[in-house]
Design a protein around this motif. Structure first.
Motif, short mmCIF file in Angstrom:
data_model
loop_
_atom_site.label_atom_id
_atom_site.label_comp_id
_atom_site.label_asym_id
_atom_site.label_seq_id
_atom_site.Cartn_x
_atom_site.Cartn_y
_atom_site.Cartn_z
N ARG A 1 0.85 -1.18 0.00
CA ARG A 1 0.00 0.00 0.00
C ARG A 1 0.89 1.24 0.00
O ARG A 1 1.73 1.40 0.89
N ILE A 2 0.69 2.06 -1.02
CA ILE A 2 1.46 3.30 -1.15
C ILE A 2 0.49 4.41 -1.51
O ILE A 2 -0.67 4.15 -1.86
N SER A 3 0.97 5.63 -1.46
CA SER A 3 0.10 6.76 -1.80
C SER A 3 -0.21 6.74 -3.30
O SER A 3 0.60 6.24 -4.10
N PRO A 4 -1.35 7.28 -3.69
CA PRO A 4 -1.67 7.37 -5.12
C PRO A 4 -0.61 8.15 -5.90
O PRO A 4 -0.32 7.82 -7.05
N GLN A 5 -0.02 9.16 -5.28
CA GLN A 5 0.99 9.96 -5.95
C GLN A 5 2.24 9.12 -6.24
O GLN A 5 2.80 9.19 -7.34
N HIS B 1 2.32 5.87 -6.47
CA HIS B 1 1.89 4.86 -7.45
C HIS B 1 2.00 5.45 -8.87
O HIS B 1 2.54 4.81 -9.78
#
Length: 111
Positions: free
Chosen positions: A73-77, A79
Motif C-alpha cells: 500500500r502506497i500513496s496514489p501519488q 503509485h
C-alpha cells in the motif's frame, strides 16, 4: 546475527535487562536471550538446534515458504510516479518494482 543460514533480529529487552533475539523466516517461533554477543551466539545456536529437532520429529519444514506475492500500500501519488517511470523504462510496474527492490537489497549488502 546469522547462524547456519538463519538470521535473527536482536533487540534490547528493558524488563529483563538482556538482549532478545528472534530467529526470522521460520514456520514457528524461536527466540533466545543473552547479555553479551558471545552469549547471544551460543543461545541462538541452542534455540535453533531445538527448533530444528522439533521440526524433524514432527516432519515440519522449518523455513517459512513464500509465494512471491505480496500487497503493497502506497500513496496514489507514489503509485503514479512509479507507473510513469516504469512506462518510460518500457517495463511493467511489477518488473520495475522488483528491480528496485533487488537493487536496494544489493546496496544494503543483503542481496
Amino acid at each position: 546475527m546469522t547462524q547456519g543460514g538463519f538470521h535473527a533480529r536482536i533487540d534490547y529487552d528493558e524488563d529483563t535487562d538482556l538482549f532478545r533475539g528472534e530467529i526470522l523466516g521460520l514456520t514457528g517461533g524461536a527466540d533466545f536471550y543473552g547479555s553479551s554477543p558471545e552469549e547471544l551466539r551460543r543461545e541462538f545456536r541452542k534455540s535453533l538446534d531445538v527448533f530444528l529437532e522439533v521440526c524433524r520429529e514432527k516432519g515440519i519444514e522449518p523455513r517459512r515458504q513464500y509465494s512471491g506475492k505480496f500487497n503493497l500500500r502506497i500513496s496514489p501519488q507514489l503509485h503514479e510516479q512509479l507507473a510513469l517511470r516504469a512506462q518510460a523504462s518500457d517495463k511493467s510496474l511489477n518488473a520495475f518494482a522488483q528491480e528496485a527492490l533487488e537493487r536496494s537489497l544489493a546496496a544494503s549488502g543483503n542481496g
